[in-house]
Scaffold this motif. Structure first.
Motif, PDB file in Angstrom:
ATOM      1  N   TYR A   1      38.006  39.835  35.188  1.00  0.00           N
ATOM      2  CA  TYR A   1      37.403  40.717  36.180  1.00  0.00           C
ATOM      3  C   TYR A   1      38.538  41.450  36.905  1.00  0.00           C
ATOM      4  O   TYR A   1      39.083  40.932  37.878  1.00  0.00           O
ATOM      5  CB  TYR A   1      36.544  39.917  37.162  1.00  0.00           C
ATOM      6  CG  TYR A   1      35.363  39.255  36.501  1.00  0.00           C
ATOM      7  CD1 TYR A   1      34.274  40.009  36.079  1.00  0.00           C
ATOM      8  CD2 TYR A   1      35.348  37.887  36.281  1.00  0.00           C
ATOM      9  CE1 TYR A   1      33.184  39.408  35.461  1.00  0.00           C
ATOM     10  CE2 TYR A   1      34.258  37.279  35.670  1.00  0.00           C
ATOM     11  CZ  TYR A   1      33.186  38.042  35.259  1.00  0.00           C
ATOM     12  OH  TYR A   1      32.111  37.454  34.651  1.00  0.00           O
TER      13      TYR A   1
ATOM     14  N   VAL B   1      40.828  44.079  39.170  1.00  0.00           N
ATOM     15  CA  VAL B   1      40.743  44.780  40.443  1.00  0.00           C
ATOM     16  C   VAL B   1      41.193  46.213  40.196  1.00  0.00           C
ATOM     17  O   VAL B   1      42.267  46.440  39.641  1.00  0.00           O
ATOM     18  CB  VAL B   1      41.638  44.125  41.522  1.00  0.00           C
ATOM     19  CG1 VAL B   1      41.483  44.860  42.849  1.00  0.00           C
ATOM     20  CG2 VAL B   1      41.306  42.652  41.679  1.00  0.00           C
ATOM     21  N   TRP B   2      40.361  47.173  40.596  1.00  0.00           N
ATOM     22  CA  TRP B   2      40.714  48.577  40.449  1.00  0.00           C
ATOM     23  C   TRP B   2      41.270  49.094  41.778  1.00  0.00           C
ATOM     24  O   TRP B   2      40.743  48.771  42.843  1.00  0.00           O
ATOM     25  CB  TRP B   2      39.499  49.410  40.047  1.00  0.00           C
ATOM     26  CG  TRP B   2      39.036  49.194  38.640  1.00  0.00           C
ATOM     27  CD1 TRP B   2      37.967  48.463  38.223  1.00  0.00           C
ATOM     28  CD2 TRP B   2      39.644  49.728  37.458  1.00  0.00           C
ATOM     29  NE1 TRP B   2      37.862  48.506  36.854  1.00  0.00           N
ATOM     30  CE2 TRP B   2      38.878  49.271  36.361  1.00  0.00           C
ATOM     31  CE3 TRP B   2      40.755  50.533  37.217  1.00  0.00           C
ATOM     32  CZ2 TRP B   2      39.184  49.604  35.042  1.00  0.00           C
ATOM     33  CZ3 TRP B   2      41.063  50.875  35.909  1.00  0.00           C
ATOM     34  CH2 TRP B   2      40.282  50.409  34.838  1.00  0.00           C
ATOM     35  N   TYR B   3      42.324  49.926  41.667  1.00  0.00           N
ATOM     36  CA  TYR B   3      42.921  50.570  42.842  1.00  0.00           C
ATOM     37  C   TYR B   3      42.858  52.081  42.631  1.00  0.00           C
ATOM     38  O   TYR B   3      43.211  52.585  41.555  1.00  0.00           O
ATOM     39  CB  TYR B   3      44.370  50.129  43.032  1.00  0.00           C
ATOM     40  CG  TYR B   3      44.526  48.649  43.271  1.00  0.00           C
ATOM     41  CD1 TYR B   3      44.387  48.108  44.548  1.00  0.00           C
ATOM     42  CD2 TYR B   3      44.802  47.784  42.207  1.00  0.00           C
ATOM     43  CE1 TYR B   3      44.523  46.747  44.765  1.00  0.00           C
ATOM     44  CE2 TYR B   3      44.936  46.422  42.414  1.00  0.00           C
ATOM     45  CZ  TYR B   3      44.791  45.914  43.688  1.00  0.00           C
ATOM     46  OH  TYR B   3      44.914  44.560  43.909  1.00  0.00           O
TER      47      TYR B   3
ATOM     48  N   SER C   1      40.120  49.647  46.971  1.00  0.00           N
ATOM     49  CA  SER C   1      40.241  48.625  45.941  1.00  0.00           C
ATOM     50  C   SER C   1      38.846  48.103  45.645  1.00  0.00           C
ATOM     51  O   SER C   1      38.013  47.959  46.546  1.00  0.00           O
ATOM     52  CB  SER C   1      41.153  47.483  46.395  1.00  0.00           C
ATOM     53  OG  SER C   1      40.590  46.791  47.497  1.00  0.00           O
TER      54      SER C   1
ATOM     55  N   GLN D   1      37.098  44.936  43.733  1.00  0.00           N
ATOM     56  CA  GLN D   1      37.228  43.625  43.093  1.00  0.00           C
ATOM     57  C   GLN D   1      35.927  43.286  42.379  1.00  0.00           C
ATOM     58  O   GLN D   1      34.884  43.117  43.013  1.00  0.00           O
ATOM     59  CB  GLN D   1      37.529  42.564  44.149  1.00  0.00           C
ATOM     60  CG  GLN D   1      37.436  41.129  43.648  1.00  0.00           C
ATOM     61  CD  GLN D   1      38.616  40.738  42.762  1.00  0.00           C
ATOM     62  OE1 GLN D   1      39.745  40.684  43.224  1.00  0.00           O
ATOM     63  NE2 GLN D   1      38.342  40.460  41.490  1.00  0.00           N
TER      64      GLN D   1
ATOM     65  N   SER E   1      33.685  40.734  40.136  1.00  0.00           N
ATOM     66  CA  SER E   1      33.570  39.316  39.860  1.00  0.00           C
ATOM     67  C   SER E   1      32.184  39.022  39.318  1.00  0.00           C
ATOM     68  O   SER E   1      31.287  39.869  39.348  1.00  0.00           O
ATOM     69  CB  SER E   1      33.816  38.494  41.133  1.00  0.00           C
ATOM     70  OG  SER E   1      32.762  38.674  42.054  1.00  0.00           O
TER      71      SER E   1
ATOM     72  N   ALA F   1      30.680  42.421  43.686  1.00  0.00           N
ATOM     73  CA  ALA F   1      31.826  43.323  43.789  1.00  0.00           C
ATOM     74  C   ALA F   1      32.179  43.518  45.257  1.00  0.00           C
ATOM     75  O   ALA F   1      31.300  43.676  46.103  1.00  0.00           O
ATOM     76  CB  ALA F   1      31.513  44.663  43.133  1.00  0.00           C
TER      77      ALA F   1
ATOM     78  N   GLU G   1      36.875  47.586  49.355  1.00  0.00           N
ATOM     79  CA  GLU G   1      37.631  47.770  50.594  1.00  0.00           C
ATOM     80  C   GLU G   1      38.331  49.119  50.531  1.00  0.00           C
ATOM     81  O   GLU G   1      38.859  49.495  49.481  1.00  0.00           O
ATOM     82  CB  GLU G   1      38.663  46.655  50.783  1.00  0.00           C
ATOM     83  CG  GLU G   1      38.045  45.271  50.953  1.00  0.00           C
ATOM     84  CD  GLU G   1      39.095  44.194  51.171  1.00  0.00           C
ATOM     85  OE1 GLU G   1      40.294  44.494  50.968  1.00  0.00           O
ATOM     86  OE2 GLU G   1      38.724  43.062  51.537  1.00  0.00           O
TER      87      GLU G   1
ATOM     88  N   ARG H   1      31.650  46.883  34.059  1.00  0.00           N
ATOM     89  CA  ARG H   1      32.176  45.528  33.995  1.00  0.00           C
ATOM     90  C   ARG H   1      32.896  45.227  32.691  1.00  0.00           C
ATOM     91  O   ARG H   1      33.603  44.218  32.589  1.00  0.00           O
ATOM     92  CB  ARG H   1      31.039  44.522  34.223  1.00  0.00           C
ATOM     93  CG  ARG H   1      30.445  44.611  35.635  1.00  0.00           C
ATOM     94  CD  ARG H   1      29.425  43.519  35.884  1.00  0.00           C
ATOM     95  NE  ARG H   1      28.861  43.632  37.224  1.00  0.00           N
ATOM     96  CZ  ARG H   1      29.420  43.144  38.326  1.00  0.00           C
ATOM     97  NH1 ARG H   1      30.581  42.526  38.239  1.00  0.00           N
ATOM     98  NH2 ARG H   1      28.831  43.280  39.492  1.00  0.00           N
TER      99      ARG H   1
ATOM    100  N   ASN I   1      44.769  49.317  37.584  1.00  0.00           N
ATOM    101  CA  ASN I   1      44.099  48.042  37.783  1.00  0.00           C
ATOM    102  C   ASN I   1      45.125  46.954  38.047  1.00  0.00           C
ATOM    103  O   ASN I   1      46.328  47.221  38.101  1.00  0.00           O
ATOM    104  CB  ASN I   1      43.163  47.688  36.617  1.00  0.00           C
ATOM    105  CG  ASN I   1      43.902  47.409  35.322  1.00  0.00           C
ATOM    106  OD1 ASN I   1      45.002  46.871  35.310  1.00  0.00           O
ATOM    107  ND2 ASN I   1      43.280  47.754  34.209  1.00  0.00           N
ATOM    108  N   SER I   2      44.661  45.756  38.237  1.00  0.00           N
ATOM    109  CA  SER I   2      45.533  44.671  38.695  1.00  0.00           C
ATOM    110  C   SER I   2      46.618  44.300  37.696  1.00  0.00           C
ATOM    111  O   SER I   2      47.561  43.590  38.038  1.00  0.00           O
ATOM    112  CB  SER I   2      44.682  43.440  39.028  1.00  0.00           C
ATOM    113  OG  SER I   2      43.745  43.177  37.998  1.00  0.00           O
TER     114      SER I   2
END
Length: 403
Positions: free
Chosen positions: A218, A220-222, A267, A269, A271, A275, A278, A346, A368-369
């Motif tokens: 899963y 994390v997109w920034y 960001s 997140q 999961s 989701a 932030e 997803r 992404n992360s």
């Protein structure tokens, strides 16, 4: 030598708001169709109609030719989507489907009709490779083991726009182009459409079992969107104003640029349980100078015109809306306006659609992360402060990935 006529190829593709209908070459035997990871058809027919789908959604299909033992002989993959005419979108790119078809012999791109666009320029990795009047392009020279980025770019007269008061706006834009020495009537009254498609290696995507992606389960997109003025100091478009000059940001495109007119970061997140979104927003200081280029005053505009919302969340994707309208606190002038509709799926795909004024500079980045560096997904150079006028044609853009 292989006989390509016996190979799987997509022959027809049609979409509506809730259906996707496609057919492939009749190679004989049994076929299996998967939507994402779910098998939706097994049989001898060489066509399939997927119904009761959601509007404006992205779907990935795998079509496999099976032997008598049920093993895959060959496969093609396609990423496409449904159209969306439910909402009265100003941005035509939100209504159409963009499709990518991968087979052993080629990469094929197709996109919905955009009324008024006569020709599209096709770029591969930044190089112009074809101009076409069709809504499709086939690349037979692409290497199996390489990834590519395609740009599809077109223009149309403003009077063909979906925007309200389009006829009046077109006339005003032509007057602007006549009076503005740095532009033309045609430029000011032409909307620009940019579609970007990132396509991964066919050797990997068409493999029996795709090697696992490096991404975490899963990710994390920034996301970062900045507007900025590249000059250090620039003249006001209103020569009668006591604020004869304004301070710019004095920089080029840079994801880490410290000076900007506005900047929005978020960001996302993903999961299994949901989701988490932030975000933060910031507005740079506006500085005005007199005719001698001496400091006159400074102020910071309100960020209330920047609004981000999580519009939709389900087991397929998360849809985020970003609306931006920020003005100059020192003088009466048009706001910096843009809108974003960002879909994050997803399964690791994204589909981001935007519209903005043609001033100031716009830059958009994504990572992404698992990424160390930002990837630029959109940039547009300012055509001058006067191009922020509501009378001037907008720029539309869309980027999605099939990697």
């Amino acid at each position: 030598m292989d006989n390509l006529s016996n190979h799987l190829e997509l022959e027809r593709l049609e979409q509506t708001d809730t259906t996707i209908h496609f057919a492939w070459t009749q190679t004989g035997g049994t076929y299996r169709v998967k939507r994402d990871d779910k098998t939706v058809y097994t049989g001898t027919d060489n066509f399939f109609k997927d119904e009761n789908l959601q509007r404006g959604e992205l779907y990935t299909y795998t079509i496999e030719h099976l032997d008598t033992d049920g093993k895959t002989v060959e496969r093609i993959k396609m990423q496409t989507g449904t159209e969306n005419h439910e909402d009265d979108f100003i941005n035509r790119l939100q209504q159409i489907a963009v499709s990518t078809i991968l087979s052993r012999s080629k990469i094929a791109l197709a996109w919905g009709d955009i009324e008024g666009v006569g020709d599209f320029e096709i770029y591969r990795d930044g190089e112009l490779i074809e101009t076409t009047s069709k809504n499709q392009f086939t690349d037979r020279d692409a290497a199996m083991d390489q990834s590519y980025t395609y740009w599809i770019r077109g223009k149309r007269p403003l009077e063909k726009s979906e925007e309200n008061f389009k006829t009046e706006k077109s006339a005003a834009a032509r007057v602007f182009g006549l009076l503005n020495q740095k532009s033309s009537q045609e430029q000011a009254a032409e909307e620009e459409f940019w579609i970007t498609k990132k396509v991964g290696s066919r050797a990997r995507l068409l493999a029996e079992k795709e090697p696992p992606k490096d991404d975490v389960e899963y990710p994390v997109w920034y996301f970062r969107y900045s507007t900025f003025l590249p000059q250090r100091i620039l003249a006001s478009p209103n020569p009668l104003s006591p604020n004869r000059y304004f301070s710019g940001d004095g920089r080029d495109f840079d994801p880490e640029g410290k000076s900007y007119r506005t900047q929005v970061n978020f960001s996302l997140q993903l999961s299994e349980s949901g989701a988490v979104l932030e975000y933060d927003k910031d507005v740079g200081t506006s500085i005005a100078y007199n005719w001698r280029k001496k400091f006159r005053k400074a102020d910071v505009a309100s960020a209330e015109g920047i609004v981000m919302e999580k519009i939709k969340e389900d087991d397929h994707k998360i849809l985020i809306s970003l609306r931006h309208s920020v003005g100059n606190p020192l003088t009466t002038s048009p706001n910096i306006d843009y809108e974003i509709s960002a879909n994050f799926y997803r399964d690791g795909y994204y589909d981001i659609i935007g519209i903005h004024d043609q001033s100031p500079n716009h830059e958009v980045y994504l990572k992404n992360s698992q990424d160390a560096e930002w990837e630029q997904i959109h940039e547009a150079e300012s055509k001058g402060l006067a191009w922020m006028s509501d009378a001037i044609a907008s720029q539309y853009w869309r980027i999605s990935n099939f990697e």
